[in-house]
Scaffold this motif. Structure first.
Motif, PDB file in Angstrom:
ATOM      1  N   ALA A  64      77.275  35.998  67.188  1.00 18.48           N
ATOM      2  CA  ALA A  64      78.089  36.151  65.988  1.00 18.48           C
ATOM      3  C   ALA A  64      77.212  36.453  64.779  1.00 18.48           C
ATOM      4  O   ALA A  64      77.591  37.232  63.901  1.00 18.48           O
ATOM      5  N   LEU A  65      76.028  35.861  64.755  1.00 19.07           N
ATOM      6  CA  LEU A  65      75.117  36.082  63.641  1.00 19.07           C
ATOM      7  C   LEU A  65      74.684  37.550  63.591  1.00 19.07           C
ATOM      8  O   LEU A  65      74.661  38.172  62.518  1.00 19.07           O
ATOM      9  N   PHE A 109      84.090  33.277  76.623  1.00 21.59           N
ATOM     10  CA  PHE A 109      83.413  32.056  76.170  1.00 21.59           C
ATOM     11  C   PHE A 109      84.428  30.971  75.873  1.00 21.59           C
ATOM     12  O   PHE A 109      84.270  29.817  76.291  1.00 21.59           O
ATOM     13  N   LEU A 149      84.184  36.860  72.906  1.00 15.49           N
ATOM     14  CA  LEU A 149      84.553  35.481  72.550  1.00 15.49           C
ATOM     15  C   LEU A 149      85.558  34.893  73.522  1.00 15.49           C
ATOM     16  O   LEU A 149      85.535  33.691  73.781  1.00 15.49           O
ATOM     17  N   TYR A 150      86.458  35.730  74.060  1.00 14.46           N
ATOM     18  CA  TYR A 150      87.512  35.167  74.914  1.00 14.46           C
ATOM     19  C   TYR A 150      86.971  34.519  76.181  1.00 14.46           C
ATOM     20  O   TYR A 150      87.361  33.389  76.478  1.00 14.46           O
ATOM     21  N   GLU A 172      83.245  41.964  69.647  1.00 10.79           N
ATOM     22  CA  GLU A 172      82.926  40.548  69.487  1.00 10.79           C
ATOM     23  C   GLU A 172      84.043  39.670  70.045  1.00 10.79           C
ATOM     24  O   GLU A 172      83.781  38.680  70.731  1.00 10.79           O
ATOM     25  N   ILE A 173      85.286  40.063  69.769  1.00 12.62           N
ATOM     26  CA  ILE A 173      86.420  39.262  70.256  1.00 12.62           C
ATOM     27  C   ILE A 173      86.465  39.293  71.773  1.00 12.62           C
ATOM     28  O   ILE A 173      86.705  38.281  72.428  1.00 12.62           O
ATOM     29  N   PHE A 203      84.206  44.419  65.716  1.00 10.50           N
ATOM     30  CA  PHE A 203      84.837  43.109  65.850  1.00 10.50           C
ATOM     31  C   PHE A 203      85.610  42.993  67.135  1.00 10.50           C
ATOM     32  O   PHE A 203      85.712  41.915  67.716  1.00 10.50           O
ATOM     33  N   ASP A 204      86.152  44.124  67.579  1.00 14.13           N
ATOM     34  CA  ASP A 204      86.884  44.095  68.834  1.00 14.13           C
ATOM     35  C   ASP A 204      85.950  43.682  69.961  1.00 14.13           C
ATOM     36  O   ASP A 204      86.298  42.854  70.803  1.00 14.13           O
ATOM     37  N   PHE A 256      77.458  39.493  62.374  1.00 15.59           N
ATOM     38  CA  PHE A 256      77.673  39.215  60.958  1.00 15.59           C
ATOM     39  C   PHE A 256      76.690  39.989  60.086  1.00 15.59           C
ATOM     40  O   PHE A 256      77.050  40.485  59.023  1.00 15.59           O
ATOM     41  N   VAL A 267      76.696  32.041  71.597  1.00 17.98           N
ATOM     42  CA  VAL A 267      77.776  32.718  70.858  1.00 17.98           C
ATOM     43  C   VAL A 267      77.472  32.749  69.369  1.00 17.98           C
ATOM     44  O   VAL A 267      77.718  33.752  68.691  1.00 17.98           O
ATOM     45  N   ALA A 268      76.890  31.646  68.853  1.00 17.37           N
ATOM     46  CA  ALA A 268      76.546  31.629  67.433  1.00 17.37           C
ATOM     47  C   ALA A 268      75.491  32.690  67.136  1.00 17.37           C
ATOM     48  O   ALA A 268      75.572  33.390  66.115  1.00 17.37           O
ATOM     49  N   ILE A 285      84.722  50.360  62.270  1.00 18.26           N
ATOM     50  CA  ILE A 285      84.248  49.002  62.000  1.00 18.26           C
ATOM     51  C   ILE A 285      85.024  48.001  62.844  1.00 18.26           C
ATOM     52  O   ILE A 285      84.488  46.998  63.302  1.00 18.26           O
ATOM     53  N   PHE A 286      86.289  48.336  63.064  1.00 11.67           N
ATOM     54  CA  PHE A 286      87.116  47.451  63.888  1.00 11.67           C
ATOM     55  C   PHE A 286      86.526  47.292  65.282  1.00 11.67           C
ATOM     56  O   PHE A 286      86.583  46.210  65.870  1.00 11.67           O
TER      57      PHE A 286
END
Lengths: 396, 142
Positions: B98-99, B79, B76-77, B72-73, B69-70, B102, B94-95, B65-66
């Motif tokens: 992220a959605l 951006f 994100l950087y 995603e991160i 998110f990894d 999520f 990005v939203a 699961i990590f």
């Protein structure tokens, strides 16, 4: 982009020498500060628990950690026979070297001129900047994981799988809160983060990221890094009642000392990184004399305050249970920091978009709350089904 | 690449420090191995079983699961570093991203993938319901 002017041009011998001197000073300073930090921690904890604490070695027991370190050199170094010898010996390196490297990122003061070369009081200012911190904290997970796995014993193994799950869980929250700092800085360099925070709002409120970002990224960050460096109340890695010594149960002598050293170095570095990212680093009032000294002093004072806050956490807070730890990390910190960074990004572009995202965030929170309760129910049911039949049926 | 020189020097210095400590300890420390000392730590009990090689699969699940998110991160950087130039377009993209992440995350949570604890309230309630349905009423409460 970040770059130290010293290293921008031609690399002469003098430049390399200055770099070596800077690295050596940082290295020694870090080791000395670890000795002091251990002493401070023991003294403060003793005071909080109505004890005296170390007071024999040196004045006020100041040399106690040095004495302990020297003692550990003279202790027998055991490698358990069931261990994987190579990995067992490799693990302390993987733990201690990232701890040293992370510290190179921290801006300690302003910039100075040494021997006609202009340089920043910071060991390294690479373009990747804060990403190096994330990379190194990922590598130190390997140190912990391999240490526990290679010991060939059950407590270290359990401690290390716990540790790695905990560290990667909180790494996500840490990464997201750092991303919000990167967002507002517009650069990955730690030096840029510090220079962006100079100045004040309305002449008296410091222009620190703490205020610019709202308090939330800071709160997420301090919780996440407390878990990341395995400090109490997140020290489930070494929960004595359950796991003896945790992942380093089988380590003795200097190998144990290196793990211990790495833990304190990480704590100090993380305090310093926190000061850099949210509290303006070396920013502070600057009287007219001794311009080079004041930033260093402010930096040291702020870092020391955060270190003492860690000690305070240890004295004041009971250890979390593992499920509480995981719930806090995954179901609170990660969603909150993710929503917050999106809101900050949107607010910078336009207010209506910002409020739309706030609304979206609340909606997401509702969805997540519902998902959590469904999840609990399903997990509970799965557990009930896994129970042997007679326990459920009772005596009937 | 010269900017990375201090980091390389620090890496070497850290390695030398660790290796030097091991060498120093090797020269100074006594060496009197004993079977009991070399055995895995078991609070004084002689270990009979092999070291455990199994641990709950949940830990693997967390690692998997990590990765979501990894990733995603990781997105994100760039951006975050270029948010000023991307403007509204960047935020909406990005939203949206992220959605999507999520939704996957909410699905995982709803499946109980991240429920570790005893979740006492829920378990007890289910047990109560089961007992109520299976055990004859006379037996209950005695």
């Amino acid at each position: 982009m970040g770059s130290d002017l010293l290293l921008a041009g031609h690399l002469s011998l003098a430049v390399v020498l200055i770099v070596v001197v800077k690295v050596l000073v940082a290295f020694v300073a870090l080791l000395v500060s670890v000795l002091l930090a251990i002493w401070i921690e023991r003294k403060v904890i003793s005071d909080m628990q109505n004890r005296i604490g170390p007071n024999r070695a040196g004045p006020w027991g100041l040399l106690q950690s040095l004495a302990d370190g020297m003692k550990l050199f003279f202790k027998e170094d055991l490698v358990p026979e069931r261990s994987d010898r190579f990995v067992f010996k490799l693990a302390p390196y993987l733990s201690v070297i990232p701890a040293f490297i992370t510290f190179t990122l921290v801006p300690i003061g302003g910039s100075v001129d040494i021997f006609g070369h202009h340089t920043e009081l910071q060991v390294a200012d690479p373009p990747i900047g804060i990403l190096l911190l994330i990379a190194m904290s990922s590598i130190s997970v390997y140190g912990v994981m391999l240490a526990g796995w290679s010991s060939g014993s059950k407590y270290p193994l359990l401690g290390s799988v716990r540790a790695s799950a905990q560290m990667i869980s909180y790494e996500a929250a840490m990464g997201l809160s750092i991303a919000s700092v990167v967002l507002i800085t517009g650069s990955l360099s730690t030096r840029d983060m510090v220079t962006q925070q100079l100045g004040t709002f309305f002449g008296f409120i410091p222009h620190w990221n703490l205020i610019r970002l709202g308090i939330i990224p800071f709160v997420v960050f301090i919780i996440a890094i407390t878990a990341e460096v395995n400090r109490p109340p997140f020290d489930l890695v070494e929960a004595e009642q359950e796991l003896v010594g945790g992942f380093h149960t089988e380590y003795s002598s200097i190998r144990f000392a290196l793990f211990y050293l790495a833990e304190y170095m990480n704590t100090i570095t993380m305090s310093a990184i926190m000061v850099t990212m949210f509290f303006g680093g070396p920013d502070g009032p600057d009287p007219t004399f001794l311009h080079w000294l004041w930033p260093i002093l402010w930096f040291l004072v702020k870092t020391a305050i955060f270190f003492v806050i860690y000690v305070w956490f240890r004295a004041a807070l009971p250890r979390l249970r593992y499920d509480q730890l995981m719930d806090l990390g995954w179901k609170v910190l990660i969603p909150v920091s993710l929503a917050w960074i999106l809101v900050i990004a949107a607010m910078r572009v336009s207010r209506p978009l910002g409020f739309a995202l706030v609304l979206l965030g609340f909606l997401a929170a509702l969805v997540l709350t519902r998902a959590i309760s469904i999840g609990h129910e399903r997990a509970g049911q799965a557990r009930i089904q896994a129970l042997p039949g007679e326990e459920i049926n009772g005596d009937s | 690449m010269a900017q990375y020189l201090p980091i390389v020097i620090m890496l070497v210095l850290g390695g030398v420090f660790a290796a030097g400590s091991f060498i120093g300890s090797g020269l100074l420390a006594p060496k009197r191995p004993h079977r009991a000392k070399l055995a895995p730590y078991e609070c004084g009990i002689v270990p009979r079983s092999e070291p455990p090689e199994r641990f709950p699969v949940r830990f693997f699940l967390v690692a998997m699961i990590f990765i979501i998110f990894d990733i995603e991160i990781i997105f994100l950087y760039p951006f975050a570093a270029a948010a000023g130039e991307l403007g509204t377009f960047g935020v909406i993209e990005v939203a949206g991203f992220a959605l999507v992440v999520f939704i996957a995350f909410a699905y995982l949570v709803a499946n109980g993938a991240l429920s570790w604890g005893p979740s006492r309230k829920q378990s007890y309630r289910v047990v109560e319901e089961r007992l109520a349905s299976k055990v004859p009423t006379g037996v209950r409460g005695e």
